[in-house]
Design a protein around this motif. Structure first.
Motif, PDB file in Angstrom:
ATOM      1  N   VAL A   1     -60.937 -64.218 -25.438  1.00 37.41           N
ATOM      2  CA  VAL A   1     -61.874 -63.716 -24.440  1.00 37.41           C
ATOM      3  C   VAL A   1     -62.413 -62.338 -24.814  1.00 37.41           C
ATOM      4  N   ARG A   2     -61.498 -61.421 -25.172  1.00 33.39           N
ATOM      5  CA  ARG A   2     -61.936 -60.060 -25.480  1.00 33.39           C
ATOM      6  C   ARG A   2     -62.628 -59.957 -26.836  1.00 33.39           C
ATOM      7  N   MET A   3     -62.538 -61.033 -27.633  1.00 36.40           N
ATOM      8  CA  MET A   3     -63.273 -61.079 -28.895  1.00 36.40           C
ATOM      9  C   MET A   3     -64.645 -61.729 -28.703  1.00 36.40           C
ATOM     10  N   GLY A   4     -64.947 -62.136 -27.475  1.00 33.40           N
ATOM     11  CA  GLY A   4     -66.249 -62.716 -27.181  1.00 33.40           C
ATOM     12  C   GLY A   4     -66.331 -64.213 -27.347  1.00 33.40           C
TER      13      GLY A   4
ATOM     14  N   LYS B   1     -58.028 -65.443 -30.690  1.00 25.47           N
ATOM     15  CA  LYS B   1     -58.420 -64.401 -31.650  1.00 25.47           C
ATOM     16  C   LYS B   1     -57.641 -64.468 -32.954  1.00 25.47           C
ATOM     17  N   GLN B   2     -56.409 -65.014 -32.924  1.00 22.33           N
ATOM     18  CA  GLN B   2     -55.621 -65.092 -34.156  1.00 22.33           C
ATOM     19  C   GLN B   2     -56.227 -66.059 -35.181  1.00 22.33           C
ATOM     20  N   PHE B   3     -57.192 -66.875 -34.753  1.00 22.26           N
ATOM     21  CA  PHE B   3     -57.823 -67.825 -35.662  1.00 22.26           C
ATOM     22  C   PHE B   3     -59.178 -67.337 -36.175  1.00 22.26           C
ATOM     23  N   PHE B   4     -59.592 -66.146 -35.739  1.00 17.41           N
ATOM     24  CA  PHE B   4     -60.789 -65.551 -36.315  1.00 17.41           C
ATOM     25  C   PHE B   4     -60.508 -65.216 -37.780  1.00 17.41           C
ATOM     26  N   TYR B   5     -61.537 -65.278 -38.585  1.00 15.76           N
ATOM     27  CA  TYR B   5     -61.361 -64.986 -40.010  1.00 15.76           C
ATOM     28  C   TYR B   5     -61.351 -63.480 -40.265  1.00 15.76           C
ATOM     29  N   LEU B   6     -60.424 -63.077 -41.123  1.00 16.99           N
ATOM     30  CA  LEU B   6     -60.369 -61.727 -41.670  1.00 16.99           C
ATOM     31  C   LEU B   6     -60.454 -61.902 -43.182  1.00 16.99           C
ATOM     32  N   GLY B   7     -61.591 -61.531 -43.752  1.00 16.16           N
ATOM     33  CA  GLY B   7     -61.797 -61.872 -45.157  1.00 16.16           C
ATOM     34  C   GLY B   7     -61.968 -63.374 -45.292  1.00 16.16           C
ATOM     35  N   ASP B   8     -61.192 -63.981 -46.185  1.00 15.68           N
ATOM     36  CA  ASP B   8     -61.380 -65.404 -46.470  1.00 15.68           C
ATOM     37  C   ASP B   8     -60.359 -66.313 -45.791  1.00 15.68           C
ATOM     38  N   LYS B   9     -59.597 -65.771 -44.830  1.00 13.04           N
ATOM     39  CA  LYS B   9     -58.631 -66.612 -44.121  1.00 13.04           C
ATOM     40  C   LYS B   9     -58.363 -66.064 -42.720  1.00 13.04           C
TER      41      LYS B   9
ATOM     42  N   THR C   1     -57.875 -56.781 -31.311  1.00 11.23           N
ATOM     43  CA  THR C   1     -58.100 -57.263 -29.951  1.00 11.23           C
ATOM     44  C   THR C   1     -59.584 -57.422 -29.641  1.00 11.23           C
ATOM     45  N   TYR C   2     -60.384 -56.468 -30.099  1.00  9.58           N
ATOM     46  CA  TYR C   2     -61.811 -56.448 -29.800  1.00  9.58           C
ATOM     47  C   TYR C   2     -62.628 -56.621 -31.091  1.00  9.58           C
TER      48      TYR C   2
ATOM     49  N   ARG D   1     -63.854 -55.365 -37.261  1.00  9.98           N
ATOM     50  CA  ARG D   1     -64.665 -54.653 -38.256  1.00  9.98           C
ATOM     51  C   ARG D   1     -63.826 -53.609 -38.993  1.00  9.98           C
ATOM     52  N   VAL D   2     -62.980 -52.909 -38.248  1.00  6.06           N
ATOM     53  CA  VAL D   2     -62.082 -51.929 -38.881  1.00  6.06           C
ATOM     54  C   VAL D   2     -61.124 -52.641 -39.836  1.00  6.06           C
ATOM     55  N   ALA D   3     -60.582 -53.777 -39.400  1.00  8.34           N
ATOM     56  CA  ALA D   3     -59.654 -54.535 -40.244  1.00  8.34           C
ATOM     57  C   ALA D   3     -60.333 -55.019 -41.516  1.00  8.34           C
ATOM     58  N   GLU D   4     -61.590 -55.442 -41.416  1.00  6.78           N
ATOM     59  CA  GLU D   4     -62.326 -55.871 -42.599  1.00  6.78           C
ATOM     60  C   GLU D   4     -62.448 -54.720 -43.596  1.00  6.78           C
ATOM     61  N   ALA D   5     -62.722 -53.520 -43.086  1.00  7.31           N
ATOM     62  CA  ALA D   5     -62.833 -52.355 -43.968  1.00  7.31           C
ATOM     63  C   ALA D   5     -61.490 -52.038 -44.610  1.00  7.31           C
TER      64      ALA D   5
END
Length: 234
Positions: free
Chosen positions: A13-16, A22-30, A220-221, A226-230
């Motif tokens: 929800v808080r990720m839109g 949210k744990q299944f959103f991609y960070l990089g390639d996974k 969470t948001y 975006r910070v994690a991607e950086a």
């Protein structure tokens, strides 16, 4: 024996995206969950690793693990979490006791699936502290001034920052003591205490501090992602 419970029951929800946790959103390639899970599998110090996910995502979670880290798929079990965080932890305890023969000396390390930058040092320090003290919480010193307001409009107090810490995870415990502590909560206490360490403090039990790291961020948001991607690129 030592066990790890990856708590992956959050929503998106808080990720839109309320339809995708949210744990299944991609960070990089996974997915974020995979980054987190790899840290615990690679640690090589657990007798069992469990992912607790929404009931409707159990098969998808298994498929994601098989696709992105097949070398660890045989080490990881996936079951449904509970309605609240402590219910999820109780599900993990029951699984380890029933399926993995956890004994009275066993340690359980609980960790947010959406903290993918946890380090091996933090994991090992958690195990050592749980063995020595029975319970521990991962924290970093508060760097900002903390303001308390009881009514949400006016400042009630400004505590001394030098004795304040920001909580992270893992939180780790002697498994038997954790189960007994959570089972001792009244319905009223359970309704307001969504943190296992708070339950220990409520019962007057000691909880040791483990030094965390500012990089051990919780996603969470959308701006956190975006910070994690950086961080991942760096």
């Amino acid at each position: 024996m030592q066990f790890a419970a990856i708590l992956a029951g959050g929503s998106g929800v808080r990720m839109g995206n309320p339809n995708k946790p949210k744990q299944f959103f991609y960070l990089g390639d996974k997915p974020i969950l995979v980054h987190t899970l790899e840290k615990f599998c690679a640690a090589g110090c657990f007798d069992g690793i469990l992912v607790l996910t929404p009931a409707t995502w159990i098969q998808q979670t298994k498929d994601i693990i098989a696709k992105h880290c097949p070398q660890y798929a045989g080490q990881v079990a996936v079951i449904a979490g509970g309605a609240e965080r402590n219910d999820t932890i109780m599900n993990a305890i029951r699984y380890f006791e029933d399926e993995c023969q956890a004994d009275d000396a066993s340690i359980i390390v609980t960790h947010d699936a959406v903290r993918p930058f946890v380090s091996l040092r933090i994991i090992e320090d958690n195990i050592a502290a749980a063995l020595a003290h029975g319970a521990c919480d991962t924290v970093v010193p508060a760097t900002d001034t903390i303001v308390e307001s009881l009514d949400g409009e006016l400042i009630s107090s400004i505590p001394n920052r030098s004795v304040l810490y920001q909580g992270q995870t893992p939180q780790s415990f002697n498994m038997r003591e954790l189960r007994e502590t959570l089972e001792s909560l009244t319905p009223e206490e359970s309704a307001i205490l969504t943190d296992a360490c708070k339950a220990f403090v409520l019962r007057g039990k000691k909880v040791a501090l483990v030094r965390g790291d500012v990089s051990n961020v919780k996603i969470t948001y959308p701006q956190d992602l975006r910070v994690a991607e950086a961080m991942l690129e760096a």
